[in-house]
Design a protein around this motif. Sequence first.
Motif, PDB file in Angstrom:
ATOM      1  N   MET A   1      -0.580  -4.521  11.331  1.00  0.00           N
ATOM      2  CA  MET A   1       0.289  -5.618  11.618  1.00  0.00           C
ATOM      3  C   MET A   1       1.644  -5.357  10.993  1.00  0.00           C
ATOM      4  N   ARG A   2       2.675  -5.578  11.742  1.00  0.00           N
ATOM      5  CA  ARG A   2       4.027  -5.398  11.224  1.00  0.00           C
ATOM      6  C   ARG A   2       4.510  -6.723  10.642  1.00  0.00           C
ATOM      7  N   CYS A   3       5.001  -6.666   9.406  1.00  0.00           N
ATOM      8  CA  CYS A   3       5.569  -7.850   8.778  1.00  0.00           C
ATOM      9  C   CYS A   3       6.828  -7.456   8.021  1.00  0.00           C
ATOM     10  N   VAL A   4       7.675  -8.430   7.778  1.00  0.00           N
ATOM     11  CA  VAL A   4       8.926  -8.185   7.068  1.00  0.00           C
ATOM     12  C   VAL A   4       8.840  -8.864   5.713  1.00  0.00           C
ATOM     13  N   ILE A   5       9.022  -8.062   4.671  1.00  0.00           N
ATOM     14  CA  ILE A   5       9.046  -8.563   3.302  1.00  0.00           C
ATOM     15  C   ILE A   5      10.311  -8.025   2.657  1.00  0.00           C
ATOM     16  N   ALA A   6      11.132  -8.924   2.156  1.00  0.00           N
ATOM     17  CA  ALA A   6      12.409  -8.567   1.520  1.00  0.00           C
ATOM     18  C   ALA A   6      13.292  -7.772   2.474  1.00  0.00           C
ATOM     19  N   ARG A   7      13.337  -8.213   3.733  1.00  0.00           N
ATOM     20  CA  ARG A   7      14.176  -7.617   4.781  1.00  0.00           C
ATOM     21  C   ARG A   7      13.760  -6.201   5.167  1.00  0.00           C
ATOM     22  N   PHE A   8      12.589  -5.737   4.752  1.00  0.00           N
ATOM     23  CA  PHE A   8      12.105  -4.415   5.125  1.00  0.00           C
ATOM     24  C   PHE A   8      10.811  -4.567   5.923  1.00  0.00           C
ATOM     25  N   PRO A   9      10.658  -3.825   7.014  1.00  0.00           N
ATOM     26  CA  PRO A   9       9.422  -3.909   7.801  1.00  0.00           C
ATOM     27  C   PRO A   9       8.307  -3.078   7.166  1.00  0.00           C
ATOM     28  N   PHE A  10       7.094  -3.632   7.191  1.00  0.00           N
ATOM     29  CA  PHE A  10       5.924  -2.943   6.671  1.00  0.00           C
ATOM     30  C   PHE A  10       4.812  -3.057   7.699  1.00  0.00           C
ATOM     31  N   ASP A  11       4.071  -1.967   7.886  1.00  0.00           N
ATOM     32  CA  ASP A  11       2.881  -1.983   8.716  1.00  0.00           C
ATOM     33  C   ASP A  11       1.681  -2.097   7.795  1.00  0.00           C
TER      34      ASP A  11
ATOM     35  N   THR B   1      -2.386  -3.223   7.081  1.00  0.00           N
ATOM     36  CA  THR B   1      -3.717  -3.477   7.625  1.00  0.00           C
ATOM     37  C   THR B   1      -4.589  -4.003   6.501  1.00  0.00           C
ATOM     38  N   LYS B   2      -5.647  -4.670   6.868  1.00  0.00           N
ATOM     39  CA  LYS B   2      -6.544  -5.224   5.855  1.00  0.00           C
ATOM     40  C   LYS B   2      -7.168  -4.113   5.012  1.00  0.00           C
ATOM     41  N   THR B   3      -7.607  -3.028   5.674  1.00  0.00           N
ATOM     42  CA  THR B   3      -8.191  -1.916   4.915  1.00  0.00           C
ATOM     43  C   THR B   3      -7.149  -1.225   4.050  1.00  0.00           C
ATOM     44  N   GLY B   4      -5.914  -1.166   4.522  1.00  0.00           N
ATOM     45  CA  GLY B   4      -4.845  -0.562   3.727  1.00  0.00           C
ATOM     46  C   GLY B   4      -4.551  -1.359   2.472  1.00  0.00           C
ATOM     47  N   VAL B   5      -4.576  -2.682   2.603  1.00  0.00           N
ATOM     48  CA  VAL B   5      -4.351  -3.541   1.437  1.00  0.00           C
ATOM     49  C   VAL B   5      -5.504  -3.384   0.448  1.00  0.00           C
ATOM     50  N   LEU B   6      -6.726  -3.353   0.971  1.00  0.00           N
ATOM     51  CA  LEU B   6      -7.889  -3.166   0.093  1.00  0.00           C
ATOM     52  C   LEU B   6      -7.796  -1.846  -0.668  1.00  0.00           C
ATOM     53  N   GLU B   7      -7.393  -0.780   0.015  1.00  0.00           N
ATOM     54  CA  GLU B   7      -7.246   0.530  -0.631  1.00  0.00           C
ATOM     55  C   GLU B   7      -6.132   0.520  -1.671  1.00  0.00           C
ATOM     56  N   SER B   8      -5.009  -0.122  -1.345  1.00  0.00           N
ATOM     57  CA  SER B   8      -3.877  -0.166  -2.275  1.00  0.00           C
ATOM     58  C   SER B   8      -4.212  -0.924  -3.551  1.00  0.00           C
ATOM     59  N   MET B   9      -5.025  -1.988  -3.430  1.00  0.00           N
ATOM     60  CA  MET B   9      -5.331  -2.816  -4.586  1.00  0.00           C
ATOM     61  C   MET B   9      -6.560  -2.329  -5.353  1.00  0.00           C
ATOM     62  N   LYS B  10      -7.233  -1.294  -4.824  1.00  0.00           N
ATOM     63  CA  LYS B  10      -8.407  -0.757  -5.518  1.00  0.00           C
ATOM     64  C   LYS B  10      -7.965  -0.143  -6.850  1.00  0.00           C
ATOM     65  N   GLY B  11      -8.624  -0.539  -7.908  1.00  0.00           N
ATOM     66  CA  GLY B  11      -8.313  -0.001  -9.229  1.00  0.00           C
ATOM     67  C   GLY B  11      -7.178  -0.718  -9.936  1.00  0.00           C
ATOM     68  N   ILE B  12      -6.561  -1.706  -9.301  1.00  0.00           N
ATOM     69  CA  ILE B  12      -5.472  -2.468  -9.931  1.00  0.00           C
ATOM     70  C   ILE B  12      -6.092  -3.662 -10.643  1.00  0.00           C
ATOM     71  N   LYS B  13      -5.811  -3.791 -11.927  1.00  0.00           N
ATOM     72  CA  LYS B  13      -6.341  -4.894 -12.716  1.00  0.00           C
ATOM     73  C   LYS B  13      -5.497  -6.142 -12.450  1.00  0.00           C
ATOM     74  N   PRO B  14      -6.149  -7.261 -12.066  1.00  0.00           N
ATOM     75  CA  PRO B  14      -5.389  -8.485 -11.792  1.00  0.00           C
ATOM     76  C   PRO B  14      -4.745  -9.045 -13.052  1.00  0.00           C
ATOM     77  N   GLU B  15      -3.514  -9.521 -12.889  1.00  0.00           N
ATOM     78  CA  GLU B  15      -2.835 -10.208 -13.978  1.00  0.00           C
ATOM     79  C   GLU B  15      -3.311 -11.656 -13.989  1.00  0.00           C
ATOM     80  N   GLN B  16      -2.905 -12.402 -15.004  1.00  0.00           N
ATOM     81  CA  GLN B  16      -3.280 -13.804 -15.092  1.00  0.00           C
ATOM     82  C   GLN B  16      -2.603 -14.580 -13.963  1.00  0.00           C
TER      83      GLN B  16
END
Length: 104
Positions: free
Chosen positions: A1-11, A13-28
């Motif tokens: 899915m293409r979306c615009v965040i901070a005036r920049f386009p990003f493609d 996907t749900k699996t891409g987000v899951l992969e990107s956040m894997k191993g990232i410790k959540p902040e409070q």
Amino acid sequence: MRCVIARFPFDLTKTGVLESMKGIKPEQVLGESVIIGRRTYPVKQVGQVLTRQDRRDFSAGEVLRAMTQLGFTCRGILPRTAVATRVLSPLQRASAMLGTPVTA
């Protein structure tokens, strides 16, 4: 899915987000949040990881909109419950400070 965040386009996907956040410790979580997998992340942390931009460059609403469209569960700011405060008389206040509450 293409979306615009901070005036920049990003493609994104749900699996891409899951992969990107894997191993990232959540902040409070103090405000808006996104549930990714079994973890709850602050929206700004998710946006920073996905876009590699400073958190001041985008709004939480932009990331919330994108995460909602991808099917993630998003939560807004939880309303603070109003605490009923009772006004104490000077005698009640002094008694409470001494540790012996007086009922009137």
